[in-house]
Scaffold this motif. Structure first.
Motif, PDB file in Angstrom:
ATOM      1  N   LYS A  14       0.719  -1.394  -0.150  1.00 16.93           N
ATOM      2  CA  LYS A  14       0.122  -0.064   0.000  1.00 16.93           C
ATOM      3  C   LYS A  14       0.885   1.233   0.089  1.00 16.93           C
ATOM      4  N   ALA A  15       0.155   2.220  -0.504  1.00 23.38           N
ATOM      5  CA  ALA A  15       1.339   3.586  -0.530  1.00 23.38           C
ATOM      6  C   ALA A  15       1.475   4.077   0.765  1.00 23.38           C
ATOM      7  N   GLY A  16       2.592   4.408   1.146  1.00 25.67           N
ATOM      8  CA  GLY A  16       3.253   5.048   2.367  1.00 25.67           C
ATOM      9  C   GLY A  16       3.938   3.628   3.094  1.00 25.67           C
ATOM     10  N   MET A  17       3.885   2.640   2.703  1.00 24.94           N
ATOM     11  CA  MET A  17       4.162   1.404   3.390  1.00 24.94           C
ATOM     12  C   MET A  17       5.584   1.628   4.189  1.00 24.94           C
ATOM     13  N   GLY A  18       5.795   1.638   5.187  1.00 29.74           N
ATOM     14  CA  GLY A  18       7.083   1.558   5.905  1.00 29.74           C
ATOM     15  C   GLY A  18       7.611   2.997   5.865  1.00 29.74           C
ATOM     16  N   ALA A  19       6.981   3.997   5.758  1.00 30.25           N
ATOM     17  CA  ALA A  19       7.520   5.360   5.592  1.00 30.25           C
ATOM     18  C   ALA A  19       7.732   5.886   7.306  1.00 30.25           C
ATOM     19  N   ASP A  42      14.960   5.083  -5.961  1.00 31.08           N
ATOM     20  CA  ASP A  42      14.713   5.151  -4.268  1.00 31.08           C
ATOM     21  C   ASP A  42      13.635   4.599  -3.895  1.00 31.08           C
ATOM     22  N   LEU A  43      13.819   3.466  -3.250  1.00 29.80           N
ATOM     23  CA  LEU A  43      12.691   2.428  -2.891  1.00 29.80           C
ATOM     24  C   LEU A  43      11.791   2.857  -2.027  1.00 29.80           C
ATOM     25  N   GLN A  44      12.082   3.756  -0.970  1.00 29.15           N
ATOM     26  CA  GLN A  44      10.947   4.309  -0.210  1.00 29.15           C
ATOM     27  C   GLN A  44      10.131   5.320  -0.896  1.00 29.15           C
ATOM     28  N   ALA A  45      10.875   6.177  -2.053  1.00 28.43           N
ATOM     29  CA  ALA A  45      10.045   6.822  -2.741  1.00 28.43           C
ATOM     30  C   ALA A  45       8.913   6.169  -3.454  1.00 28.43           C
ATOM     31  N   VAL A  46       9.342   5.036  -4.202  1.00 29.86           N
ATOM     32  CA  VAL A  46       8.540   4.343  -4.611  1.00 29.86           C
ATOM     33  C   VAL A  46       7.281   3.701  -3.776  1.00 29.86           C
ATOM     34  N   ALA A  47       7.653   3.308  -2.669  1.00 28.43           N
ATOM     35  CA  ALA A  47       6.646   2.735  -1.934  1.00 28.43           C
ATOM     36  C   ALA A  47       5.711   3.989  -1.367  1.00 28.43           C
ATOM     37  N   ASN A  48       6.145   5.190  -1.525  1.00 27.38           N
ATOM     38  CA  ASN A  48       5.204   6.246  -1.332  1.00 27.38           C
ATOM     39  C   ASN A  48       4.195   6.491  -2.341  1.00 27.38           C
ATOM     40  N   ASP A  49       4.473   6.023  -3.474  1.00 22.23           N
ATOM     41  CA  ASP A  49       3.836   6.272  -4.836  1.00 22.23           C
ATOM     42  C   ASP A  49       2.867   5.543  -5.023  1.00 22.23           C
ATOM     43  N   GLU A  50       1.591   5.931  -4.904  1.00 21.87           N
ATOM     44  CA  GLU A  50       0.285   5.046  -4.965  1.00 21.87           C
ATOM     45  C   GLU A  50       0.404   4.526  -6.569  1.00 21.87           C
ATOM     46  N   ALA A  51       0.852   5.210  -7.603  1.00 22.67           N
ATOM     47  CA  ALA A  51       0.619   4.471  -9.065  1.00 22.67           C
ATOM     48  C   ALA A  51       1.695   3.330  -9.079  1.00 22.67           C
ATOM     49  N   LYS A  52       2.885   3.554  -8.491  1.00 18.39           N
ATOM     50  CA  LYS A  52       4.006   2.623  -8.655  1.00 18.39           C
ATOM     51  C   LYS A  52       3.843   1.500  -7.898  1.00 18.39           C
ATOM     52  N   ILE A  53       3.424   1.698  -6.818  1.00 14.72           N
ATOM     53  CA  ILE A  53       3.481   0.391  -5.649  1.00 14.72           C
ATOM     54  C   ILE A  53       2.419  -0.588  -6.047  1.00 14.72           C
ATOM     55  N   THR A  54       1.516  -0.158  -6.771  1.00 12.04           N
ATOM     56  CA  THR A  54       0.540  -1.283  -7.317  1.00 12.04           C
ATOM     57  C   THR A  54       0.994  -2.255  -8.316  1.00 12.04           C
ATOM     58  N   GLN A  55       2.066  -1.829  -8.963  1.00 14.70           N
ATOM     59  CA  GLN A  55       2.571  -2.503  -9.959  1.00 14.70           C
ATOM     60  C   GLN A  55       3.513  -3.670  -9.421  1.00 14.70           C
ATOM     61  N   THR A  56       3.503  -4.713  -9.902  1.00 17.09           N
ATOM     62  CA  THR A  56       4.133  -6.063  -9.686  1.00 17.09           C
ATOM     63  C   THR A  56       5.615  -5.853  -9.511  1.00 17.09           C
ATOM     64  N   ALA A  57       6.021  -5.196 -10.508  1.00 20.48           N
ATOM     65  CA  ALA A  57       7.573  -5.019 -10.639  1.00 20.48           C
ATOM     66  C   ALA A  57       8.442  -4.052  -9.492  1.00 20.48           C
ATOM     67  N   TYR A  58       7.333  -3.242  -9.135  1.00 23.54           N
ATOM     68  CA  TYR A  58       7.841  -2.305  -7.886  1.00 23.54           C
ATOM     69  C   TYR A  58       7.581  -3.046  -6.535  1.00 23.54           C
ATOM     70  N   ALA A  59       6.404  -3.500  -6.352  1.00 24.26           N
ATOM     71  CA  ALA A  59       5.816  -4.094  -5.309  1.00 24.26           C
ATOM     72  C   ALA A  59       6.628  -5.136  -4.547  1.00 24.26           C
ATOM     73  N   GLN A  60       6.950  -6.024  -5.388  1.00 24.49           N
ATOM     74  CA  GLN A  60       7.652  -7.425  -5.037  1.00 24.49           C
ATOM     75  C   GLN A  60       8.927  -6.898  -4.480  1.00 24.49           C
ATOM     76  N   PRO A  61       9.863  -6.350  -4.991  1.00 22.36           N
ATOM     77  CA  PRO A  61      11.188  -5.676  -4.098  1.00 22.36           C
ATOM     78  C   PRO A  61      10.938  -5.162  -2.964  1.00 22.36           C
ATOM     79  N   ALA A  62       9.720  -4.149  -3.004  1.00 18.84           N
ATOM     80  CA  ALA A  62       9.233  -3.242  -1.806  1.00 18.84           C
ATOM     81  C   ALA A  62       8.956  -4.140  -0.572  1.00 18.84           C
TER      82      ALA A  62
END
Length: 314
Positions: A14-19, A42-62
């Protein structure tokens, strides 16, 4: 305390996870920054990005990085677990925490795995539906009849003994929902996923991962880690084959968790962005099994205090 660690799977993001953990805990921040260096962003920036963190390619490493960052932040407060268990992607987090892979290696593998699964999932679109009901043999028989008629719909995730996720080609999953309704199933929920994971629709991703893992070297586990694919403990002899089959095979989380409980686990802690696996465990584990989830700073501090108190009593 006989501790079992549960590692969140994809879908927990989810967006903001781990912030808040990143801001408050140096060991957590160091782990996330280490992952960022490997990933090239920047993984934490991606984790904060609602559009990116829903994508499999970003969600898995996050998710993998967050789960292991929590373990690292707990440090010596965390006793050696009796066993570890992750849901799908979470198996890589579990194997990393147990020493089978080092963190840099795991992040690099999962970066590629996420890309494979997103690319193949987009090329072979499907859908997944959670089917509620304790007669899973009935669900399996309905799917078998549909497969015999040429439909591409499959059992994908045995999350609890009363929740079985099915997946496949969208129209065929819709046909399965209709057939299951006719068979008396009353509750089904479509899942917000981008592909039919853990079904044969992902076979090209499994082939790519097989090639990707061929040159990797793995170590022995420091404690047992259960596989969703087999329901049994990973071994050095079966690790490669199990991980390469995992993408297209059903997950048997419920059965693996039951084996952990049979091994005497009396405390469960989930690490990751959500408490989904703890909710599954509530439907599987006896009431006297303690259950916790670490998803943010407040839950981290609460569980850390409990572990410190337990350590002092021991």
């Amino acid at each position: 305390m006989k501790l079992g660690i549960l590692f969140s799977g994809q879908g927990a993001q989810k967006a903001g996870m781990g912030a808040d953990l990143y801001a408050a805990l140096p060991a957590y921040r160091e782990t996330i920054d280490q992952a960022s260096a490997i990933l090239g962003y920047d993984l934490q920036a991606v984790a904060n990005d609602e559009a990116k963190i829903t994508q499999t390619a970003y969600a898995q490493p996050a998710i993998l990085a967050m789960s292991n960052a929590i373990i690292n932040a707990l440090g010596d407060v965390l006793p050696t677990p009796v066993a570890g268990l992750g849901l799908s992607l979470g198996e890589y987090s579990a194997l990393t925490a147990s020493g089978v892979m080092d963190f840099n290696q795991a992040v690099a593998i999962i970066k590629d795995r996420g890309i494979y699964m997103q690319t193949v999932g987009e090329a072979n679109p499907g859908k997944m539906v959670a089917v509620m009901g304790d007669d899973q043999a009935l669900i399996e028989s309905v799917l078998a009849a549909l497969q015999a008629a040429g439909k591409r719909v499959y059992p994908a995730n045995y999350n609890t003994f009363a929740q079985l996720v099915i997946g496949g080609v969208a129209a065929d999953v819709d046909a399965a929902v209709e057939a299951l309704t006719d068979a008396g199933i009353q509750r089904m929920v479509e899942l917000p996923v981008s592909g039919a994971f853990h079904t044969p629709l992902l076979k090209d991703a499994a082939l790519q991962l097989t090639t990707r893992l061929a040159g990797e070297t793995f170590k022995a586990t420091q404690y047992p880690v259960y596989s969703n694919t087999t329901g049994s403990v990973f071994t050095a002899d079966t690790l490669f084959e199990t991980l390469t089959k995992q993408i297209i095979s059903p997950t048997y989380f419920a059965q693996a968790l039951q084996k952990m409980l049979d091994d005497g686990v009396d405390t469960l802690i989930e690490v990751g962005p959500s408490d989904t696996l703890i909710k599954f465990a509530k439907k599987i584990a006896p009431k006297d099994v303690k259950r916790y989830a670490i998803t943010d700073v407040d839950s981290f501090n609460a569980v850390r205090d409990l572990l410190l108190a337990e350590g002092k009593e021991a």
